[in-house]
Enzyme design. Sequence first.
Site, mmCIF file in Angstrom:
data_model
loop_
_atom_site.group_PDB
_atom_site.id
_atom_site.type_symbol
_atom_site.label_atom_id
_atom_site.label_comp_id
_atom_site.label_asym_id
_atom_site.label_seq_id
_atom_site.Cartn_x
_atom_site.Cartn_y
_atom_site.Cartn_z
ATOM 1 N N ASP A 1 0.910 -1.299 -0.127
ATOM 2 C CA ASP A 1 0.009 0.068 0.046
ATOM 3 C C ASP A 1 0.730 1.435 0.023
ATOM 4 O O ASP A 1 0.364 2.486 0.682
ATOM 5 C CB ASP A 1 -0.754 0.065 1.209
ATOM 6 C CG ASP A 1 -1.925 -1.307 1.340
ATOM 7 O OD1 ASP A 1 -2.384 -1.641 0.021
ATOM 8 O OD2 ASP A 1 -2.027 -1.623 2.247
ATOM 9 N N LYS B 1 2.352 1.765 -5.272
ATOM 10 C CA LYS B 1 3.070 0.987 -6.319
ATOM 11 C C LYS B 1 2.117 1.082 -7.749
ATOM 12 O O LYS B 1 2.783 1.118 -8.656
ATOM 13 C CB LYS B 1 3.050 -0.645 -6.094
ATOM 14 C CG LYS B 1 4.327 -0.821 -5.200
ATOM 15 C CD LYS B 1 4.378 -2.335 -4.823
ATOM 16 C CE LYS B 1 3.196 -3.127 -4.390
ATOM 17 N NZ LYS B 1 2.756 -2.595 -2.778
HETATM 18 P P1 IMP Z 1 -3.332 -12.479 2.629
HETATM 19 O O1 IMP Z 1 -1.931 -12.320 1.763
HETATM 20 O O2 IMP Z 1 -4.423 -12.421 2.037
HETATM 21 O O3 IMP Z 1 -2.935 -14.134 3.035
HETATM 22 O O4 IMP Z 1 -2.896 -11.749 3.871
HETATM 23 C C1 IMP Z 1 -1.844 -11.754 4.717
HETATM 24 C C2 IMP Z 1 -1.210 -10.453 5.447
HETATM 25 O O5 IMP Z 1 -0.836 -9.602 4.515
HETATM 26 C C3 IMP Z 1 -2.520 -9.600 5.966
HETATM 27 O O6 IMP Z 1 -2.172 -8.944 6.844
HETATM 28 C C4 IMP Z 1 -3.075 -8.616 5.011
HETATM 29 O O7 IMP Z 1 -3.654 -7.493 5.207
HETATM 30 C C5 IMP Z 1 -1.642 -8.543 4.336
HETATM 31 N N1 IMP Z 1 -1.795 -7.808 2.718
HETATM 32 C C6 IMP Z 1 -1.892 -8.936 1.770
HETATM 33 N N2 IMP Z 1 -2.040 -8.302 0.446
HETATM 34 C C7 IMP Z 1 -1.778 -6.972 0.988
HETATM 35 C C8 IMP Z 1 -1.721 -5.909 -0.006
HETATM 36 O O8 IMP Z 1 -1.399 -5.730 -1.216
HETATM 37 N N3 IMP Z 1 -1.701 -4.504 0.775
HETATM 38 C C9 IMP Z 1 -1.484 -4.699 2.340
HETATM 39 N N4 IMP Z 1 -1.577 -5.648 2.997
HETATM 40 C C10 IMP Z 1 -1.674 -6.776 2.330
#
Ligand code: IMP
Length: 415
Positions: A13, A16
């Site tokens: 965030d 990018k």
């Molecule tokens: P997951 O990738 O959905 O399994 O989430 C794992 C962790 O990464 C969590 O804390 C999400 O909020 C964070 N996360 C995953 N993708 C993003 C992103 O694109 N931006 C910010 N946080 C992310």
Amino acid sequence: MSVTVIQDLRWGDTGKGKISEYLSRPDVCDVSVRAVGGGNAGHVIVVGTRKLALHILPAGCVHEGVDLVLGRGMVTHLPTLFDDAAKANDLFGTDPLSHLLIAEENHILFNGHKAADAALEERKGAGAVGTTKSGIGPAYADKALRVGMRMEELRKPVAALKDVYAKLLLHWAATYGVALTDEEQVGDIAALAEGKEKLEGRICNLTEYWKGTFARRERVVVEGAQGSLLSIDNSGYPYVTSSSTTVNGHMQGAGIPPKELTTVIGTLKAYDTRVGNGPMRMNMDPETAARIQKRGGEFGSTTGRGRTVNWLDAEDAAIRALEESVDSLAVLKADVFDGEEEIRVGVGMDNGTPQYEHFYGWEESIAGLDNEEALPTRANVFFKRLEELLGRKIDFYGTGPESKSIIDRRAKHAH
Ligand code: IMP
């Protein structure tokens, strides 16, 4: 020829989408790549009144004349990919699927993975990761278990795909304890049929593709996903995502030979944010944080969740810049500090207490500026000190969500 990786140095965030769009324009880029992750990402591109949040496609999809590649490190939810393509088409009139290539090894992410993600999070209770519930963990688990379905399988007839899918249903029930609704199953089968039809001729052997690309001396931009601190091998485990979201991870996911890497651009914001669970070292008083969250629109573009806002941890960001072999930095969203009387930057910890340097806020707005000479002195002081603290030159200042709100300092650094 050149290979540039745009690497988020924080928890994702950092903007990018904006910087990737800027560096993926057809006059400076031939190939725009996403390498790892899946629909958990939400890269926002704003051009005038047009605003697009991309989850799967790389930023080059808003331009014609740029090849698009989805690498072998990704887990791709087909309906999300088609939705991205339709939105890019609606808003920018491009036809992304006509110049898209997908690695044969790219894994297909199903509704079953999303259901398993939600079920696993619920079972973890207070220890939940706070995932985006996009199915990322289970899709990579299935990849590691060697039961996943890869894009190359879309070359099989639909009947054969249905057989593989039936086995996956049994696997999800046995491994994650989830039973899919009829609607979810029908959705998955329909996605496979749509994938077969729409991606015909688009699924490729990346090694062959890169051979041609390099022979033509093309310029490649790899748009990183998430950020260094969310990488699976980061010390913040288990509050991380399930892929390697580092420069090395992106290179591997893109399938590009490592020695072809030419440039790493590290991105960060003027402050830190994090969404999902897990600690941050720096703080910010709640009133300022609420103001910054609102002004900066710090709400997840995939989940809508409010992001926690704190002062930038420059000591940690400098370590990431070192770890990621960053050549230069893009510092984004500094305009969000417009109107703040005082700005702080975290410079380390003393006995568990965050230490800050203090800066005067600038009185004039820097929103939308594209020319360094117009920056107020106090903003220049802030940026200059950031360069010192981070140990890297800053090539780009972001001054607003709009694609043209950027100060590009590369010419200055070239002399
Ligand atoms: P997951 O990738 O959905 O399994 O989430 C794992 C962790 O990464 C969590 O804390 C999400 O909020 C964070 N996360 C995953 N993708 C993003 C992103 O694109 N931006 C910010 N946080 C992310």
